[in-house]
Design an enzyme around this catalytic site. Sequence first.
Site, PDB file in Angstrom:
ATOM      1  CB  SER A 664       4.593   5.047   9.704  1.00  0.00           C
ATOM      2  OG  SER A 664       3.656   5.172   8.673  1.00  0.00           O
ATOM      3  CG  ASP A 737       7.609   8.889   3.107  1.00  0.00           C
ATOM      4  OD1 ASP A 737       6.986   7.977   2.549  1.00  0.00           O
ATOM      5  OD2 ASP A 737       7.641   9.026   4.342  1.00  0.00           O
ATOM      6  CG  HIS A 771       7.170   5.109   4.946  1.00  0.00           C
ATOM      7  ND1 HIS A 771       6.801   6.328   5.470  1.00  0.00           N
ATOM      8  CD2 HIS A 771       6.526   4.178   5.707  1.00  0.00           C
ATOM      9  CE1 HIS A 771       5.968   6.160   6.468  1.00  0.00           C
ATOM     10  NE2 HIS A 771       5.788   4.855   6.639  1.00  0.00           N
TER      11      HIS A 771
END
Length: 796
Positions: A664, A737, A771
């Site tokens: 991330s 995601d 994610h």
Amino acid sequence: MLFLLVGLTGFSQEELTYQKPSKEILDLADYERAPSVSMDTKKEYMLLSYRNTYKTLDELNQEEMRLGGLRINPITNISSTVTYINNLKVRKIKDKNETQVTGLPQNPKISNISWSPDEKKLAFTHTTATGVELWVLDIASAKATRLTEATVNANMGSPYSWYRDNQNLLVRMLPKNRPALIDSKKDLPKGPTVSTSDGSKSQNRTYQDLLKNKTDETNFETLVSSELYKIDLSGKASLYKSADLYAGEGFSPDGNYIMITTIQKPFSYIVPLSRFPMKSVVYDLTGKEIKVVNEVPLSEIMPKGFMATRKGKRSMGWRSDAPATLYFVEALDGGDPANKVDFRDEVFLWQAPFTSNPTSLVKTVQRYGGIVWGNNTTAILYDQWYDTRNEKTYLFNPSNPGQAPKVIFDRNSQDIYSDPGSFETIKNQYGRQVLALENDNAFLIGQGHTKNGQFPFIDEFNIKTFKTKRLYQSAYKDKKESIFSIEDFKKGDVLVQIQSKSEYPNYYFRNIKKKNELTQITNFKNPFESIKNVHKEVIKYKRKDGVELSGTLYLPVGYDMKKKEKLPLLIWAYPEEYKDKNSAGQSSQNPNEFTFPNYGSFVYWVAKGYVVLDDASFPIIGEGSTEPNDTFITQLVDNAAAAIDAVDKLGYINRKKVAVGGHSYGAFMTANLLTHSDLFACGIARSGAYNRTLTPFGFQSEQRNYWEVPEVYNTMSPFMTADKMKTPLLLVHGDADNNPGTFTLQSERYFQALKGLGAPVRLLLLPKESHGYAAKENILHLLWEQDQFLEKHLKN
């Protein structure tokens, strides 16, 4: 022809089947997860919940609709992202053996577990191939019973609430005449989708899974609509409320009222359902309407900044220490942090049956941060302000609104060394958690971070004198102790968890009045025996500007610290923003924390002969009027250089063989480090965002928008300097995601730019992953990819 074939090879796709990593990594990755533990408040019984270590790709490959911020399985009517429990066991805490719960369905898929108010029973949902059922477990007999058919609607989260009588539950069920869902691929639109702006500023961040058209609106309404039923423990059901878009139900502490919140129209195409119009109504137990207590309009227009909030009543809930009193907050600055006012928020009380107007309780200088209710004369209030990182804690008298709250703690929220801890709570006569008070004393449980290590503590706090007295502090230097709760204030019984780098976390009762006597409750074994003897320590070092940094250093089993073979180094990190150097230099890392390798770090590779620096400090500091991101790149490179210098100084590494990785925002960090420094031989960036102009109204901790500081957005975006990136990079992203700002498109476009400019880059898209990654097939293949990449570009 040969030239053409070579050229085509450089731009072709690889058709790979799923691979598994090498044995050293597979032995660590493919393990059996210990059960999760839940105890009743009296600490008589323990529930052990078991689940698979990973999901399967087949579980991710289910029907899914993405609407209004939700991801729903339209066949089963529950979130498609749920992680299921597959078995339950019950144990009397004083006994050693667990009892298998009987009556469970075959191959159970359990979720939404909740104890009854008297904690003698426990409700849960089970997802079948066609829908969701509601079940109840009798704790004493360890027997489970099904209450409903597979017609429960869990699309909005937990679909039930316990009545206070412990004999009934209020349950969201699918409407009897529910319309069929519209196939958006086959349904021809009757016109274009049009969105307009009236000129008001609306600085919304990027969101995933939003409604896009009228078909989405119709399907959203179909999936969220429920009927509310009262269902007793025999399964007998009676309709309580007809179909509506129910978003939340909450009983008053005395059980005589229930506040029900429903979603209203119009829906939005630019914000998720949490900002759709809402209406909250209080009813009695017969379903008679008592009062409409809140009506929230569509919240598409918001001021700028993390301290911005909407106008009107918010944070509405039942006061825990009163029979049936609502409390709520209203902004006194219009919700706009730019407005200069003496008080930001005001808290109100409103007593059922709401025949009189709400009364003012207290005003806050900063943004309201929560209340811990105690009794008629004692409660704890918090307020906060992000820009200064200030947090204040107050003691106040709920029965005397004219008496100003008294500040008991005033601190920098990022200063972990000064954290006084959290106030302990206990269950009151209504079964709600309230401030624990004994003879004018409250109690604080703190994590105990200090410059010399972590030593959790229990403090007694006198509400009359504001003086604290330390009742207990962990003295472990070779283990980590976590304090969960005080079980008996007079006897001194405390529930704790103890672990070490090689000892799996287990629960204990500690008596702090009997020479810290310990009684072990659980006995979970270490599933990672192959790395139990790795060398692990927290190293501390300084950045060139004097900021103190730290990281957890791992050396392979058997590494000779005298000969000091020069090994490759892997650094895993995640940047964090701070407003002062002192807080940035503090460390929360504990070398005695159990070594739990997982796909979210590089720790696996210590088993393959690498040195690993995990969770390396990467502070980004902006003091005073300066924002952290004004010097993001410079500080990023300085952090990396300091980490490499520190490990190199110890003599363990070949500094020409260093890799960096992150997930991330850590992926964003990795791409920037490879672009703007020559410190690394390669990097691994997972599920990141690389073009900040695609998140123009803020990202991470950046509150300014693109048009205010375009140079910051452009300079920080590795996409903008893709022509400078020449270091091997493994880009990884889930192809589904769901995180705001990290659309899969970010990695795809960055890869295209790098590939077109001739950079050595590899893109791995993991099917069906969000994610965070979940499927065993994908995770094992990811570990294989990373292993192959590091062997090629770093080790050899």
